[in-house]
Motif scaffolding. Structure first.
Motif, mmCIF file in Angstrom:
data_model
loop_
_atom_site.group_PDB
_atom_site.id
_atom_site.type_symbol
_atom_site.label_atom_id
_atom_site.label_comp_id
_atom_site.label_asym_id
_atom_site.label_seq_id
_atom_site.Cartn_x
_atom_site.Cartn_y
_atom_site.Cartn_z
ATOM 1 N N HIS A 146 87.938 5.388 -19.323
ATOM 2 C CA HIS A 146 87.255 6.920 -19.202
ATOM 3 C C HIS A 146 87.663 8.328 -19.375
ATOM 4 O O HIS A 146 86.116 8.282 -20.363
ATOM 5 C CB HIS A 146 86.050 6.435 -17.623
ATOM 6 C CG HIS A 146 84.969 8.052 -17.744
ATOM 7 N ND1 HIS A 146 84.743 8.089 -16.407
ATOM 8 C CD2 HIS A 146 84.460 7.586 -18.282
ATOM 9 C CE1 HIS A 146 83.698 8.504 -16.405
ATOM 10 N NE2 HIS A 146 83.190 8.329 -17.518
ATOM 11 N N ALA A 147 88.312 8.275 -19.219
ATOM 12 C CA ALA A 147 89.667 9.682 -19.102
ATOM 13 C C ALA A 147 89.154 10.016 -20.568
ATOM 14 O O ALA A 147 88.965 10.869 -21.507
ATOM 15 C CB ALA A 147 90.287 10.190 -18.695
ATOM 16 N N LEU A 148 89.428 8.863 -21.190
ATOM 17 C CA LEU A 148 90.121 8.347 -22.653
ATOM 18 C C LEU A 148 88.824 8.295 -23.857
ATOM 19 O O LEU A 148 88.904 9.171 -24.470
ATOM 20 C CB LEU A 148 91.048 7.026 -23.619
ATOM 21 C CG LEU A 148 92.329 7.876 -22.670
ATOM 22 C CD1 LEU A 148 92.819 6.326 -22.952
ATOM 23 C CD2 LEU A 148 93.075 8.723 -23.135
ATOM 24 N N ASP A 149 88.127 8.023 -23.399
ATOM 25 C CA ASP A 149 86.360 7.992 -23.644
ATOM 26 C C ASP A 149 85.919 9.358 -24.035
ATOM 27 O O ASP A 149 85.507 10.068 -24.882
ATOM 28 C CB ASP A 149 85.632 7.304 -23.302
ATOM 29 C CG ASP A 149 86.097 6.071 -23.530
ATOM 30 O OD1 ASP A 149 86.880 5.044 -24.302
ATOM 31 O OD2 ASP A 149 85.110 5.093 -22.436
ATOM 32 N N GLN A 150 86.510 10.387 -22.529
ATOM 33 C CA GLN A 150 85.750 11.755 -22.927
ATOM 34 C C GLN A 150 87.013 12.160 -23.690
ATOM 35 O O GLN A 150 86.373 13.729 -24.257
ATOM 36 C CB GLN A 150 85.669 11.898 -21.257
ATOM 37 C CG GLN A 150 84.758 11.095 -20.342
ATOM 38 C CD GLN A 150 84.902 12.147 -18.613
ATOM 39 O OE1 GLN A 150 84.958 13.071 -18.269
ATOM 40 N NE2 GLN A 150 85.359 11.143 -18.410
ATOM 41 N N ALA A 151 88.412 13.110 -23.331
ATOM 42 C CA ALA A 151 89.009 12.613 -24.691
ATOM 43 C C ALA A 151 88.413 12.913 -25.640
ATOM 44 O O ALA A 151 88.463 13.960 -27.214
ATOM 45 C CB ALA A 151 90.426 13.088 -24.037
ATOM 46 N N ARG A 152 88.160 11.555 -25.988
ATOM 47 C CA ARG A 152 88.052 11.395 -27.642
ATOM 48 C C ARG A 152 86.576 12.151 -28.662
ATOM 49 O O ARG A 152 86.824 12.303 -29.453
ATOM 50 C CB ARG A 152 87.851 9.690 -27.919
ATOM 51 C CG ARG A 152 89.269 9.248 -28.117
ATOM 52 C CD ARG A 152 89.365 7.898 -28.209
ATOM 53 N NE ARG A 152 90.369 6.840 -28.171
ATOM 54 C CZ ARG A 152 91.198 6.062 -27.343
ATOM 55 N NH1 ARG A 152 90.557 6.028 -26.032
ATOM 56 N NH2 ARG A 152 92.260 6.181 -26.974
#
Length: 97
Positions: free
Chosen positions: A63-69
């Motif tokens: 979820h965090a990586l999706d937000q970062a992307r």
């Protein structure tokens, strides 16, 4: 390429009202030649309350990586993120709600 060098999951709790885990994910991201950046995300995982912590960790980091992307530099394809979740995640503190 931006490399994730540390992942910290904090304030993990299970919210019975929404039937999901909620918490904060903090990542230290480094790009060669630049100062490291610490970015923070509010994340959730829709798993059962007795789900294994490894699944919750995976959901939170994903979820965090999706937000970062979704951030401008990544969204335009100017930056990519490199992360090895197995070696970068700190211990997860859990607090029952």
């Amino acid at each position: 390429m931006m490399k994730v060098t540390d992942i910290d999951i904090r304030d993990l709790r299970y919210d019975k009202r929404t039937a999901c885990f909620r918490g904060a994910v903090s990542m230290c991201m480094e790009t060669p030649g630049q100062a490291p950046k610490r970015v923070n995300f509010i994340c959730q995982s829709y798993r059962d309350e007795d789900a294994p912590s490894s699944l919750i960790t995976y959901d939170f980091v994903t979820h965090a990586l999706d937000q970062a992307r979704a951030m401008p530099g990544f969204r335009r394809g100017e930056e990519q993120i490199d992360v090895d979740i197995a070696t970068r995640v700190s211990a997860i503190p859990f607090r029952a709600a």
